[in-house]
Design an enzyme around this catalytic site. Structure first.
Site, mmCIF file in Angstrom:
data_model
loop_
_atom_site.group_PDB
_atom_site.id
_atom_site.type_symbol
_atom_site.label_atom_id
_atom_site.label_comp_id
_atom_site.label_asym_id
_atom_site.label_seq_id
_atom_site.Cartn_x
_atom_site.Cartn_y
_atom_site.Cartn_z
ATOM 1 C CD GLU A 1 -3.121 0.205 2.205
ATOM 2 O OE1 GLU A 1 -4.042 -0.536 1.832
ATOM 3 O OE2 GLU A 1 -2.905 0.501 3.397
ATOM 4 N N PRO A 2 1.663 1.446 -1.004
ATOM 5 C CG PRO A 2 2.810 1.376 -3.035
ATOM 6 C CD PRO A 2 1.794 0.631 -2.218
ATOM 7 N N GLY A 3 2.214 4.978 -0.780
ATOM 8 C CA GLY A 3 1.752 6.291 -1.201
ATOM 9 C C GLY A 3 2.944 7.070 -1.723
ATOM 10 N NE ARG A 4 7.539 8.751 2.387
ATOM 11 C CZ ARG A 4 7.246 9.792 3.167
ATOM 12 N NH1 ARG A 4 7.566 10.996 2.796
ATOM 13 N NH2 ARG A 4 6.650 9.611 4.326
ATOM 14 C CE1 TYR B 1 4.950 14.245 10.007
ATOM 15 C CE2 TYR B 1 5.289 14.988 7.755
ATOM 16 C CZ TYR B 1 4.460 14.486 8.733
ATOM 17 O OH TYR B 1 3.160 14.209 8.434
ATOM 18 C CB CYS C 1 3.453 35.662 11.114
ATOM 19 S SG CYS C 1 4.145 36.863 12.198
ATOM 20 C CD GLU C 2 3.047 29.378 13.201
ATOM 21 O OE1 GLU C 2 3.664 28.451 13.761
ATOM 22 O OE2 GLU C 2 1.840 29.324 12.908
ATOM 23 N NE ARG D 1 6.945 14.561 3.776
ATOM 24 C CZ ARG D 1 8.212 14.212 3.873
ATOM 25 N NH1 ARG D 1 9.128 14.891 3.223
ATOM 26 N NH2 ARG D 1 8.560 13.195 4.613
HETATM 27 N N1 LLP Z 1 -1.420 2.600 4.352
HETATM 28 C C1 LLP Z 1 -1.803 3.201 5.488
HETATM 29 C C2 LLP Z 1 -2.814 2.572 6.316
HETATM 30 C C3 LLP Z 1 -1.238 4.433 5.848
HETATM 31 O O1 LLP Z 1 -1.623 5.026 6.965
HETATM 32 C C4 LLP Z 1 -0.263 5.025 5.022
HETATM 33 C C5 LLP Z 1 0.345 6.318 5.370
HETATM 34 C C6 LLP Z 1 0.103 4.352 3.833
HETATM 35 C C7 LLP Z 1 -0.489 3.141 3.545
HETATM 36 C C8 LLP Z 1 1.105 4.920 2.866
HETATM 37 O O2 LLP Z 1 2.337 5.140 3.433
HETATM 38 P P1 LLP Z 1 3.572 5.622 2.511
HETATM 39 O O3 LLP Z 1 3.855 4.522 1.520
HETATM 40 O O4 LLP Z 1 3.175 6.864 1.825
HETATM 41 O O5 LLP Z 1 4.692 5.826 3.448
HETATM 42 N N2 LLP Z 1 2.653 12.839 6.082
HETATM 43 C C9 LLP Z 1 3.779 11.972 6.315
HETATM 44 C C10 LLP Z 1 3.504 10.537 5.952
HETATM 45 C C11 LLP Z 1 2.285 9.994 6.623
HETATM 46 C C12 LLP Z 1 1.934 8.598 6.268
HETATM 47 C C13 LLP Z 1 0.589 8.238 6.806
HETATM 48 N N3 LLP Z 1 0.136 6.931 6.449
HETATM 49 C C14 LLP Z 1 4.996 12.522 5.574
HETATM 50 O O6 LLP Z 1 4.849 13.532 4.874
HETATM 51 O O7 LLP Z 1 6.100 11.993 5.687
#
Ligand code: LLP
Length: 421
Positions: free
Chosen positions: A276-279, A319, A348-349, A315
């Site tokens: 389940e990749p997002g990034r 983080y 303004c921070e 980000r």
């Molecule tokens: N599946 C679930 C249930 C998740 O909660 C997440 C991300 C993913 C998959 C995808 O994760 P990824 O492959 O993108 O790492 N805002 C943060 C990252 C938060 C991730 C939250 N959950 C950042 O900018 O680093």
């Protein structure tokens, strides 16, 4: 010639356009995505799915622009949603309900009902939420998120496995879970977990996957299991100008496929497996461009003032994340003087810092700066803080031309939800 643009030059990232031209047309700041890079990242991952039933389930929280979702779908990825808004956009982008997984956390029964009514399988992650979902879905199917006790990630804020986090059902609570399912005649059709976000090697991921596979074997309803979802978290090299190594997909793929196909064979499992990749999919196809409006020295510290506040890219502030910087200037000279500079936004921070203490060619008024790898958790985490307008998003298409895929907000947009005025 530009001041610092080797990385995007090497990809022909801007196609037939130039950053200067795009800024003129669409304004500053601006998110720019490249279709070829997006498709490549999808193919990297889809290509590693050698095991029968192994799928890539894109995590839409990274970037849910429907134009990008459509491309991601064309490349053969499924999708998740964790809110009604993401679900809405997934479906708008052309995903069918059985291609979407609703992986949520602490949601209302109305929200569960909304997903169920659309025909989407819902994963919940506590016994109370299981009970609530079962009540709405007697005789139906459910998915449950477990906590494998193993976590990984770039910041404690995004490590989601382990006892120190709010996520998942403790596997020790399996007897109670089964009792609830039994009471409502609900089938456990899927199990999932997500250990955290951004790791550069896959050992913890595989280790956690084995925990989930062991757990699957403990289920009396094992033969009804349709999906085992191991979550996302695969990192990308943010330090582009230091040639940071990529996540070793080849080694990972070998280990993963061995583990999964061996297990499926040994236990006669014919269901699906999800990553389940997002990034990994969305980060590298996107940059965010901004403009230098001011430079100054406070004490001995040189500051570069831009329109890239944390309302645009959150980000670094949230983080302490690193994004590499490119600098574009018409008629730049060679061998420019370098200096340690801190690039900041217009909020303004004091924490509104987008790139801290970077040794870069001396920036000047009017320069365009690009924050690389901003396609994931960039626009999706942007806001209207200080009533600034969220940027437009532009896609550099395969043929090198630009298409606007989201216009910049307008003042009317930020006023539209004010009532009785
Ligand atoms: N599946 C679930 C249930 C998740 O909660 C997440 C991300 C993913 C998959 C995808 O994760 P990824 O492959 O993108 O790492 N805002 C943060 C990252 C938060 C991730 C939250 N959950 C950042 O900018 O680093």
């Amino acid at each position: 010639m530009s001041v610092r643009s080797n990385y995007t030059d090497s990809l022909n990232f801007y196609g037939k356009e130039t950053p200067q031209g795009l800024m003129e047309k669409f304004g500053s700041p601006l998110y720019v995505y490249n279709e070829v890079v997006l498709r490549e990242r999808c193919r990297d991952l889809v290509g590693l799915c050698k095991t029968k039933g192994l799928h890539i389930n894109y995590s839409a929280k990274a970037n849910a622009n429907p134009h990008l979702l459509k491309i991601i779908r064309e490349e053969g990825c499924l999708v998740d949603a964790m809110s009604p808004g993401e679900l809405y956009l997934d479906l708008k982008a052309g995903y069918k309900p059985d291609e979407v997984l609703y992986v949520c956390n602490n949601v209302s029964p109305e929200e569960m009902k909304n997903a169920l009514e659309k025909g989407v399988l819902v994963s919940v992650d506590s016994l109370m939420q299981v009970e609530q979902l079962c009540r709405l879905n007697r005789g139906g199917k459910i998915m449950v998120r477990f906590n494998p006790g193993i976590g990984a990630g770039h910041s404690a804020k995004v490590v989601t496995g382990g006892k120190e986090t709010k996520f998942g059902v403790d596997p020790e609570k399996l007897p109670q879970l089964l009792e609830i399912l039994d009471r409502y005649g609900v089938t456990l059709a899927g199990i999932n977990h997500h250990i955290g976000s951004l790791f550069m090697e896959g050992e913890s991921y595989i280790e956690a996957a084995k925990v989930l596979l062991d757990l699957a074997l403990k289920l009396p309803c094992f033969e009804k299991l349709e999906i085992i979802d191991f979550g996302g978290g695969f990192g990308i090299p943010y330090h582009k100008y230091e040639n940071q190594a990529r996540f070793d997909l080849e080694t990972f793929s070998r280990l993963l496929n061995e583990t999964l196909s061996g297990w499926a064979k040994a236990h006669n499992y014919h269901g699906k497996f999800y990553l389940e990749p997002g990034r990994y999919i969305a980060a590298e196809c996107g940059v965010v461009l901004g403009t230098v409006y001011n430079t100054k020295t406070n004490g001995t510290k040189p500051y570069v003032g831009t329109d890239l506040g944390f309302n645009v890219l959150a980000r670094p502030m949230l983080y302490d994340s690193f994004h590499d910087v490119e600098i574009y200037r018409n008629n730049a000279q060679e061998n420019m003087e370098e200096l340690e500079q801190t690039i900041v936004g217009n909020i303004c921070e004091s924490g509104d810092i987008i790139a801290k203490n970077r040794v870069l060619p001396v920036l000047r008024e009017g320069d365009i700066v690009a924050m690389l790898d901003a396609g994931a958790y960039g626009f999706s985490m942007s806001s209207n803080y200080t009533q600034r307008l969220r940027p437009a998003e532009v896609l550099i298409q395969k043929d090198g031309t630009a298409k606007c895929i989201r216009r910049r907000d307008t003042f009317e947009d930020i006023f539209a939800t004010v009532t009785d005025f």
